[in-house]
Design a protein around this motif. Sequence first.
Motif, PDB file in Angstrom:
ATOM      1  N   THR A  37      -2.636 -10.778 -17.384  1.00  0.00           N
ATOM      2  CA  THR A  37      -3.120 -11.734 -16.434  1.00  0.00           C
ATOM      3  C   THR A  37      -2.436 -11.854 -15.241  1.00  0.00           C
ATOM      4  OG1 THR A  37      -1.986 -13.638 -17.389  1.00  0.00           O
ATOM      5  CG2 THR A  37      -4.283 -13.002 -18.479  1.00  0.00           C
ATOM      6  N   LEU A  38      -2.925 -12.576 -14.442  1.00  0.00           N
ATOM      7  CA  LEU A  38      -2.084 -12.660 -13.114  1.00  0.00           C
ATOM      8  C   LEU A  38      -1.112 -13.712 -13.440  1.00  0.00           C
ATOM      9  CD1 LEU A  38      -5.109 -13.258 -10.403  1.00  0.00           C
ATOM     10  CD2 LEU A  38      -3.231 -11.203 -10.483  1.00  0.00           C
ATOM     11  N   ALA A  39      -1.116 -14.697 -14.416  1.00  0.00           N
ATOM     12  CA  ALA A  39      -0.083 -15.569 -14.811  1.00  0.00           C
ATOM     13  C   ALA A  39       1.034 -15.063 -15.351  1.00  0.00           C
ATOM     14  CB  ALA A  39      -0.760 -16.632 -15.618  1.00  0.00           C
ATOM     15  N   ASP A  40       0.825 -13.901 -16.205  1.00  0.00           N
ATOM     16  CA  ASP A  40       1.819 -13.245 -16.707  1.00  0.00           C
ATOM     17  C   ASP A  40       2.721 -12.167 -15.731  1.00  0.00           C
ATOM     18  OD1 ASP A  40       1.475 -13.564 -19.556  1.00  0.00           O
ATOM     19  OD2 ASP A  40      -0.251 -12.271 -19.398  1.00  0.00           O
ATOM     20  N   TYR A  41       1.824 -11.607 -14.606  1.00  0.00           N
ATOM     21  CA  TYR A  41       2.473 -10.910 -13.594  1.00  0.00           C
ATOM     22  C   TYR A  41       3.434 -11.802 -12.746  1.00  0.00           C
ATOM     23  CZ  TYR A  41       3.061  -7.294 -10.008  1.00  0.00           C
ATOM     24  OH  TYR A  41       3.736  -6.508  -9.375  1.00  0.00           O
ATOM     25  N   ASP A  42       2.789 -13.201 -12.466  1.00  0.00           N
ATOM     26  CA  ASP A  42       3.702 -13.985 -11.668  1.00  0.00           C
ATOM     27  C   ASP A  42       4.927 -14.482 -12.434  1.00  0.00           C
ATOM     28  OD1 ASP A  42       1.922 -13.746  -9.640  1.00  0.00           O
ATOM     29  OD2 ASP A  42       1.068 -15.407  -9.676  1.00  0.00           O
ATOM     30  N   ALA A  43       4.637 -14.612 -13.699  1.00  0.00           N
ATOM     31  CA  ALA A  43       6.051 -15.036 -14.511  1.00  0.00           C
ATOM     32  C   ALA A  43       7.247 -13.610 -14.494  1.00  0.00           C
ATOM     33  CB  ALA A  43       5.756 -15.297 -15.824  1.00  0.00           C
ATOM     34  N   VAL A  44       6.560 -12.563 -14.523  1.00  0.00           N
ATOM     35  CA  VAL A  44       7.782 -11.572 -14.396  1.00  0.00           C
ATOM     36  C   VAL A  44       8.191 -11.596 -13.263  1.00  0.00           C
ATOM     37  CG1 VAL A  44       7.790  -8.957 -14.511  1.00  0.00           C
ATOM     38  CG2 VAL A  44       6.541 -10.226 -16.191  1.00  0.00           C
ATOM     39  N   ARG A  55       4.889  -8.599 -20.822  1.00  0.00           N
ATOM     40  CA  ARG A  55       5.499  -9.872 -20.143  1.00  0.00           C
ATOM     41  C   ARG A  55       7.018 -10.071 -20.747  1.00  0.00           C
ATOM     42  NH1 ARG A  55       3.251 -15.820 -18.982  1.00  0.00           N
ATOM     43  NH2 ARG A  55       5.153 -16.917 -18.800  1.00  0.00           N
ATOM     44  N   GLU A  56       6.888 -10.297 -21.943  1.00  0.00           N
ATOM     45  CA  GLU A  56       7.906 -10.658 -22.732  1.00  0.00           C
ATOM     46  C   GLU A  56       9.202  -9.475 -22.636  1.00  0.00           C
ATOM     47  OE1 GLU A  56       9.708 -11.330 -27.314  1.00  0.00           O
ATOM     48  OE2 GLU A  56       7.359 -11.173 -27.058  1.00  0.00           O
ATOM     49  N   GLN A  57       9.058  -8.265 -22.727  1.00  0.00           N
ATOM     50  CA  GLN A  57       9.879  -7.312 -22.479  1.00  0.00           C
ATOM     51  C   GLN A  57      10.352  -7.187 -21.149  1.00  0.00           C
ATOM     52  OE1 GLN A  57       7.580  -4.142 -24.466  1.00  0.00           O
ATOM     53  NE2 GLN A  57       8.360  -4.667 -26.428  1.00  0.00           N
ATOM     54  N   SER A  58       9.460  -7.293 -20.044  1.00  0.00           N
ATOM     55  CA  SER A  58      10.031  -7.142 -18.627  1.00  0.00           C
ATOM     56  C   SER A  58      10.798  -8.211 -18.292  1.00  0.00           C
ATOM     57  CB  SER A  58       8.678  -7.185 -17.790  1.00  0.00           C
ATOM     58  OG  SER A  58       7.929  -6.020 -17.970  1.00  0.00           O
ATOM     59  N   VAL A  59      10.503  -9.635 -18.737  1.00  0.00           N
ATOM     60  CA  VAL A  59      11.326 -10.624 -18.572  1.00  0.00           C
ATOM     61  C   VAL A  59      12.698 -10.306 -19.125  1.00  0.00           C
ATOM     62  CG1 VAL A  59      11.801 -12.909 -18.833  1.00  0.00           C
ATOM     63  CG2 VAL A  59       9.562 -12.103 -18.120  1.00  0.00           C
ATOM     64  N   ALA A  60      12.847 -10.007 -20.313  1.00  0.00           N
ATOM     65  CA  ALA A  60      14.075  -9.595 -21.037  1.00  0.00           C
ATOM     66  C   ALA A  60      14.897  -8.807 -20.556  1.00  0.00           C
ATOM     67  CB  ALA A  60      13.789  -9.387 -22.373  1.00  0.00           C
ATOM     68  N   LEU A  72      -4.132  -5.689  -9.779  1.00  0.00           N
ATOM     69  CA  LEU A  72      -4.429  -6.580 -11.062  1.00  0.00           C
ATOM     70  C   LEU A  72      -5.364  -7.846 -10.392  1.00  0.00           C
ATOM     71  CD1 LEU A  72      -4.243  -7.500 -13.806  1.00  0.00           C
ATOM     72  CD2 LEU A  72      -2.041  -8.483 -13.129  1.00  0.00           C
ATOM     73  N   GLU A  73      -5.256  -8.427  -9.226  1.00  0.00           N
ATOM     74  CA  GLU A  73      -5.770  -9.269  -8.704  1.00  0.00           C
ATOM     75  C   GLU A  73      -7.489  -8.757  -8.358  1.00  0.00           C
ATOM     76  OE1 GLU A  73      -5.721 -12.309  -4.631  1.00  0.00           O
ATOM     77  OE2 GLU A  73      -4.834 -10.560  -4.622  1.00  0.00           O
ATOM     78  N   LEU A  74      -7.731  -7.600  -7.718  1.00  0.00           N
ATOM     79  CA  LEU A  74      -8.726  -7.051  -7.882  1.00  0.00           C
ATOM     80  C   LEU A  74      -9.607  -6.970  -8.923  1.00  0.00           C
ATOM     81  CD1 LEU A  74     -11.162  -6.064  -6.080  1.00  0.00           C
ATOM     82  CD2 LEU A  74     -10.067  -3.459  -6.231  1.00  0.00           C
ATOM     83  N   ILE A  75      -8.969  -6.482 -10.053  1.00  0.00           N
ATOM     84  CA  ILE A  75      -9.631  -6.336 -11.451  1.00  0.00           C
ATOM     85  C   ILE A  75      -9.967  -7.756 -11.903  1.00  0.00           C
ATOM     86  CG2 ILE A  75      -9.043  -5.843 -13.655  1.00  0.00           C
ATOM     87  CD1 ILE A  75      -7.480  -3.465 -12.409  1.00  0.00           C
ATOM     88  N   THR A  76      -9.039  -8.902 -11.764  1.00  0.00           N
ATOM     89  CA  THR A  76      -9.365 -10.031 -12.080  1.00  0.00           C
ATOM     90  C   THR A  76     -10.446 -10.777 -11.440  1.00  0.00           C
ATOM     91  OG1 THR A  76      -7.021 -10.339 -12.505  1.00  0.00           O
ATOM     92  CG2 THR A  76      -8.309 -12.353 -12.476  1.00  0.00           C
ATOM     93  N   ALA A  77     -10.688 -10.312 -10.010  1.00  0.00           N
ATOM     94  CA  ALA A  77     -11.810 -10.879  -9.376  1.00  0.00           C
ATOM     95  C   ALA A  77     -12.999 -10.375  -9.650  1.00  0.00           C
ATOM     96  CB  ALA A  77     -11.560 -10.524  -7.946  1.00  0.00           C
ATOM     97  N   LEU A  78     -12.739  -8.743  -9.977  1.00  0.00           N
ATOM     98  CA  LEU A  78     -14.092  -8.059 -10.754  1.00  0.00           C
ATOM     99  C   LEU A  78     -14.538  -8.910 -11.687  1.00  0.00           C
ATOM    100  CD1 LEU A  78     -14.282  -4.385 -10.935  1.00  0.00           C
ATOM    101  CD2 LEU A  78     -15.047  -5.919 -12.870  1.00  0.00           C
TER     102      LEU A  78
END
Length: 389
Positions: free
Chosen positions: A118-125, A96-101, A338-344
């Motif tokens: 996490t999905l929160a990290d994905y949405d932040a990117v 997340r940090e490196q992608s955003v930078a 990632l959403e499917l894995i989170t739901a799993l």
Amino acid sequence: MLITPMTPSAPLAGRRIRAAVIGTGAIARGSHLPALAQLAAEGETEVVAAVDIDAGAVEAFCAEGRVPHAYTDLERMLAEQRPDLVTICTPPTLHREQSVAALRAGAWVWCEKPPVPTLADYDAVEAEEGPESGPYASIVFQHRFGSGSAHVRRLLAEQAMGRPLVAHCQTTWYRDTAYYAVPWRGRWQTEGGGPAMGHGIHQMDLLLDLLGPWSEVRAMAGRLVHDVETEDVSTALVRFENGAMATIVNSVLSPDEVSRIRIDCEQATVELTHLYGHSNANWRITPAPDVPGDRAAAWQDFGTDVPSSHLAQLRALVASMRAGERPRSSGADGRTSLELITALYKSAFTDTTVKRGEIGPGDPFYTALHGGAPGWAPAAAPVPTEVSA
């Protein structure tokens, strides 16, 4: 070091794409650098820099790969080299940090899986991406690319073999205790999850790419052998929007290793059997007994063999960059796995059926794949709260 925000450079046409590699471990050496080098030989790219916290490692990487600039500071590299593309080959907790930078510096991102924990990290990117023509962040899902998957995707989209009905998705691999001796593996905070996240994500992503959106999942997970925080095996039942039903198994307990996808359609069965990558020869289409021979023969025409690989995906990404278009496996298209894995995980840890779209801000599984579930959350570790990028 502060980086002055860049807007995407329009004139990518007519010049090489300047690329930088972040993290110089095995995946960078074995997959990313060779793919970039091949496109460099074709006049498409040039690798201008590499970054690693280990000065000796990055200097050796640059010497071996003839990369001109070695850095131990990502922001300094971004400020000085201004790459068009950054490939991220570091552990998931850093993504997340490196992608955003990189995005804030105006670089497109190609990030190894798992994309972020996490999905929160994905949405932040995703919130840092350019509004129209980039830069965009895409995930390394190389199994989607290549002639075999493209051919089968087309047949399924056209329903040439009838409706897809039943599917099986299997990632049954073997990892011993030495594998988990690496400090960041098997831990929620640093790896995100177990085999569902770190291993089976490739086959699940390919299954979703072939069958389209899923609608609900019912799952179980276990910690049967390894002394880790995460699971070492999971199973799931998935229903798709098109009505197809699938079973998914992800394991690191299986000495006879295989990666497999099987899709039974009304008029044929499609099966892919491989381990870490596939070519046309790994696909098999078995027609139903009453299918005419000429029709069945047309299904078998996979065309020129282009194996799935980092190179195949990088070619597509470079084409998207030059066109200023969102690449595959980015945005909503990259988020679906990632959403499917989170739901799993949520289904397994709460003993409920989870529907697509129900996990969002406020749900504990949005910010941690263990969701704070008893017996699964790290001891004395609160569920992370969402933070701004």
